[in-house]
Design an enzyme around this catalytic site. Structure first.
Site, PDB file in Angstrom:
ATOM      1  N   THR B  73       2.781  -4.754   7.759  1.00 13.69           N
ATOM      2  CA  THR B  73       4.115  -5.193   7.339  1.00 13.69           C
ATOM      3  C   THR B  73       5.166  -4.763   8.367  1.00 13.69           C
ATOM      4  OG1 THR B  73       3.393  -5.007   5.047  1.00 13.69           O
ATOM      5  CG2 THR B  73       5.771  -5.067   5.422  1.00 13.69           C
ATOM      6  N   ARG B  94      -4.641  -8.536  13.696  1.00 18.77           N
ATOM      7  CA  ARG B  94      -6.000  -8.903  13.306  1.00 18.77           C
ATOM      8  C   ARG B  94      -6.015  -9.898  12.145  1.00 18.77           C
ATOM      9  NH1 ARG B  94      -8.485  -3.240  11.968  1.00 18.77           N
ATOM     10  NH2 ARG B  94      -6.287  -2.864  11.552  1.00 18.77           N
ATOM     11  N   LYS B 105      -8.635  -4.416  -2.707  1.00 26.25           N
ATOM     12  CA  LYS B 105      -7.549  -4.376  -1.766  1.00 26.25           C
ATOM     13  C   LYS B 105      -6.609  -5.571  -1.833  1.00 26.25           C
ATOM     14  CE  LYS B 105      -6.937  -3.693   3.175  1.00 26.25           C
ATOM     15  NZ  LYS B 105      -7.541  -4.027   4.441  1.00 26.25           N
ATOM     16  N   ALA B 273     -11.942  -0.350  12.691  1.00 23.00           N
ATOM     17  CA  ALA B 273     -11.294   0.663  13.536  1.00 23.00           C
ATOM     18  C   ALA B 273     -12.066   1.979  13.560  1.00 23.00           C
ATOM     19  CB  ALA B 273      -9.865   0.894  13.080  1.00 23.00           C
ATOM     20  N   PHE B 301      -6.097   1.928  11.083  1.00 21.71           N
ATOM     21  CA  PHE B 301      -6.097   3.319  10.588  1.00 21.71           C
ATOM     22  C   PHE B 301      -5.021   4.172  11.282  1.00 21.71           C
ATOM     23  CE2 PHE B 301     -10.810   2.439   9.633  1.00 21.71           C
ATOM     24  CZ  PHE B 301     -10.531   2.030   8.338  1.00 21.71           C
ATOM     25  N   PHE B 381       9.650   3.344   0.557  1.00 25.09           N
ATOM     26  CA  PHE B 381       9.160   2.832  -0.732  1.00 25.09           C
ATOM     27  C   PHE B 381      10.249   3.076  -1.762  1.00 25.09           C
ATOM     28  CE2 PHE B 381       4.604   1.681  -0.494  1.00 25.09           C
ATOM     29  CZ  PHE B 381       4.418   1.912   0.860  1.00 25.09           C
ATOM     30  N   TRP B 409       9.468  -4.808   3.935  1.00 24.51           N
ATOM     31  CA  TRP B 409       8.830  -5.459   2.791  1.00 24.51           C
ATOM     32  C   TRP B 409       9.863  -6.263   2.003  1.00 24.51           C
ATOM     33  CZ3 TRP B 409       8.382  -6.786  -2.170  1.00 24.51           C
ATOM     34  CH2 TRP B 409       7.125  -7.212  -2.623  1.00 24.51           C
TER      35      TRP B 409
END
Lengths: 556, 556
Positions: B73, B94, B105, B273, B301, B381, B409
């Protein structure tokens, strides 16, 4: 002599947008995959419903030799020939499987000057439909094993999970495997096996579903296995039909391409012709019928396998009516049926040819049993003599069928103008007369008996004790009104691959009966049916390559 | 609150042709996959070589929590923010794997107002790249087992075939299997296992190859197993690299899409990764550098895994130089590193936060070891307090790094204009200073030691007897000048997932060392590395569905 891929590379392809436009499709109706492949959108499919329907012509064949009798080439060539005589025609055929491309067989997109193009794309990943089927099939498999692993609320017996995994690879080492090894956190150990992707029931379902709602419903109806107390478990009890259908949302859309003569072609879906229905998707064939006056389609293997299933399973599911059959015969195959060895088929052999003709005769008899008009297409090979070709032609005529020698491979549509005229004459201004062989409401035993005696020519049916148990279960759980999709060797009219020609007085042995309740049929298995091919000692993969610009080489 | 897919559906997407045009790509340079996805042709990639290169910015992160810290993001959002401040920027990331989408997920294409679109296509089959990798990987596997079955001229020891099959499905039951059962005609029985597709060496190779010639060469160099007398067997001894490359001819072309703010994005390739390099393809990143002044890319990661591999494996392979690192940190993850439970991360906890900060500190130290400029992006967040955010910000500043709070976001590019300005300031008018941590010519032990002590903070390295044997073999057969792609848990800087924060005085244990000679690295394995995930008890697949028009629902 030029190879298929050499010929394919010489063809001046039209942008697929232009091909679409010739069918009355706007650019917004197409979802392009590069310049020469497109999917037809659901909106466009809806719009087509208002148009009148063309005539459907099915290409089938006598009992084939291992090399095949050129049905796909004839199907493509005939659509080209119909265009050449001024008609609006297209072809709707199956997509090839990736696995065999790297084995012996090479590609499966027609041949010579009667191919669907771009052949190297169609033979490799194309628009990803087979990969989507593989992913959908294997996601469901993982969800089933996960259910068992996570407490098994549905009480699925791990020894009776019938849902197998698939890969679009020729891989004999995956036929029989044990999965779930490695301890408590790695799943439940059980015997399993992989089929090749065209053998997935998902593929059969994709090709029978007319829209996404039907696709979901059929997925929900899949019998994934049995409980410890023997009751069938349906996919909808797990509740993943939405996710599995989501994986197939693009795969269900027909693929538009073109032939070597720029004739529009829909190439879509590819179920096996023994354990499944062996025809391209209904959604594609029905779309083609709304876009062209003549639609040529093809059913896998000989008339006894693909065509019987086309008339008894595919057409009633459509519903669709087939107006005529083109039965492909070759001098080579008929000599083989008359006793000539596969290695001797290049040599003239009138005696063997005459001995082999009753195979053709039986298939011609069978065509009449579906109320169908037909013409024999004698697919010429360079090694055929005029005398041999003449013998086949007059045999067909003597049995009341027109016959025409075709050479679509080396001449394209020009190689079968007479066949095109005959097909036109057979279907024009006539009501479609096709009917099925049996009533789905007949008992399973009666349906099997009807096909085996009427079409194969068997004198009786034998059931193993396993098959009898399967039958009991099928009747007990209400699967008995499904049609029968009999899995049988393609090499013989009988269930014994060694009985060539027109076998008589033989028994057909039903060894087991599988349930494909999502596809909507049961599968009586006769003999060893290969659901995962192997690779030969010297695979075609050794020669296939790609140059630095991305052009594929040595793909036949 | 709107879900990712709800937001995605509201965005007015531009035709991908228009996005291409904004990058100087003509329609003929693109191979369209529907209206909003395209591959860039090889010809177009060639043409780009004449253009100057932009600056490369790598987005990495502190040691993540299981939910991830929002690197994707941030990467997407930063590319949008750079455009908003008037720069020409794009993002190269990716492709997500299909398997996890149906597990816990959900999707992996960014989130909120910083997504790559169409997200449901990108999360499902996209342009078929992963399916092509699966097919290539498994075709090679079938060819290997076929070689053994057909006489085994190369004397491959069936117990030491290292080439595994893959599926892009979360399927624990396939981790450990026995294949080749069923008798003499069904292959050679042997122990085997399936990995998930992103773990395939083919995926690593695809993302390191700059053209088809290199792709073929790398495939040829794959070590597929060992002979009975212990010698490595390379794929080129079998000779199928042409066929395998043919299966990847389209997969190697970068995929062009757009973000929620119509910023151009290349989404291409997706290696793991841990056992692989964890970055999108070099071919895509290099193409992006020729099309934009600022290219934002991401490594999987934490910095210790993805970024270290990016600088020591990916960049030298390019060769490419990275101008700056954006290190993503979250208050939540830092509280977790300071001892707060995963279930308590929504509650303010200054004490835990302060205790967790040394994790950030160590990653900042590590960045300097590659000569790199950097800025910390604090990904906000809703549950973070101003006090907590301020604490992180001042910690970074105290250690000599700029820091900026971002909210890509919920605000899109607007959520990080300050970060964009800081990145620009860091990289403009400066020579790229990046260097690798070690020399590939160092011994394998030295390379492992350098990474483990310098980056992870280990005090020493321990080798199991298996690892020692592997090391001997690696030295004996000339693999010792390959870089090391260390597989380690992503949950800790150490090889023990339970050691949070900034562990010290720990040993790293190398359990075995795998050879990925096609990708061009060896893989020292520390701890249990999951190469085939499982599904949770209540998989996301239960909710995902498709409506009758083909719209995907409930994909997050």
């Amino acid at each position: 002599m030029l190879s298929d891929i050499d010929i394919a590379k010489k063809v001046g392809l039209k942008p697929i947008k232009d091909i679409g436009r010739s069918l009355g499709l706007e650019e917004e109706d197409l979802e392009l995959y590069g310049k020469y492949k497109a999917k037809i959108s659901y909106q466009a499919l809806d719009k087509l419903q208002d148009r009148p329907e063309g005539k459907l012509i099915l290409v089938s064949a006598i009992t084939p030799t291992p090399a095949g009798e050129g049905k796909t080439t004839v199907s493509i060539g005939l659509s080209q020939a119909l265009n050449k005589i001024g008609e609006k025609a297209m072809v709707a055929i199956r997509e090839p499987s990736l696995g065999p491309v790297f084995g012996i067989k090479g590609g499966a997109a027609g041949g010579g000057y009667s191919q669907v193009l771009p052949m190297e794309e169609i033979n490799l990943h194309f628009t990803g439909d087979f990969h989507a089927v593989t992913a959908a099939n294997n996601t469901l498999a993982a969800l089933i094993d996960n259910h068992i692993h996570a407490g098994n609320d549905l009480q699925i017996d791990p020894r009776r999970v019938t849902w197998k995994r698939v890969l679009d690879v020729n891989d004999r080492a995956l036929r029989h495997v044990v999965i779930g090894l490695g301890g408590r956190t790695q799943g439940i150990p059980r015997e399993d096996g992989f089929d090749i992707t065209p053998a997935s029931e998902i593929m059969a379902i994709l090709c029978l579903s007319k829209d996404l709602a039907e696709l979901k419903e059929r997925i929900g109806n899949i019998t994934i296995g049995f409980t410890y107390d023997g009751k069938p478990v349906l996919e909808k009890e797990l509740g993943y039909e939405g996710a599995i259908a989501a994986l197939l949302k693009d795969a269900l859309k027909p693929n538009l391409v073109q032939t070597t003569e720029n004739t529009p072609a829909l190439v879509h879906g590819g179920p096996f012709a023994n354990i499944a229905q062996g025809a391209n998707s209904i959604i594609a064939t029905k779309a083609a019928l709304r876009m062209a006056d003549y639609v040529v389609t093809e059913a896998g293997f000989g008339f006894d396998l693909g065509a019987e299933k086309f008339f008894d399973i595919v057409c009633p599911n459509g519903p669709m009516c087939t107006s005529a059959v083109v039965l492909v015969a070759t001098v080579r195959a008929l000599k083989h049926h008359g006793g000539a060895k596969l290695s001797d088929l290049n040599a003239p052999n009138v005696e063997a040819l005459k001995k082999g003709l009753p195979n053709l005769g039986k298939h011609l008899e069978n065509i009449k049993k579906f109320g169908m008009e037909s013409v024999v297409a004698i697919n010429r090979f360079a090694t055929d003599t005029e005398e041999e070709l003449e013998i086949v032609e007059s045999y067909a005529r003597k049995h009341g069928f027109d016959a025409s020698i075709v050479d679509f491979w080396s001449k394209g549509g020009e190689g079968g103008l007479e066949l095109a005229e005959e097909v036109k004459r057979l279907v024009d201004d006539k009501r479609c007369q096709m009917h099925s062989l049996y009533d789905w409401k007949d008992s399973i035993e009666d349906k099997i008996k009807t096909v085996a005696t009427e079409i194969y020519g068997a004198k009786a049916i034998d059931y193993t004790s396993t098959a009898k148990k399967d039958l009991k279960k099928i009747n007990q759980y209400g699967y008995h009104e499904l049609p029968v999709c009999i899995a049988k060797t393609q090499k013989s009219l009988s269930d014994n691959p060694k009985l060539l020609g027109r076998p008589e007085n033989f028994l057909v042995t039903v060894r087991e009966i599988l349930i494909a309740s999502g596809a909507g049929f049961v599968i009586p298995i006769t003999g060893d049916i290969m659901r995962m091919p192997g690779l030969p000692k010297a695979p075609a993969a050794k020669k296939i390559t790609v140059d630095d610009k991305g052009d594929i080489e040595n793909l036949f």
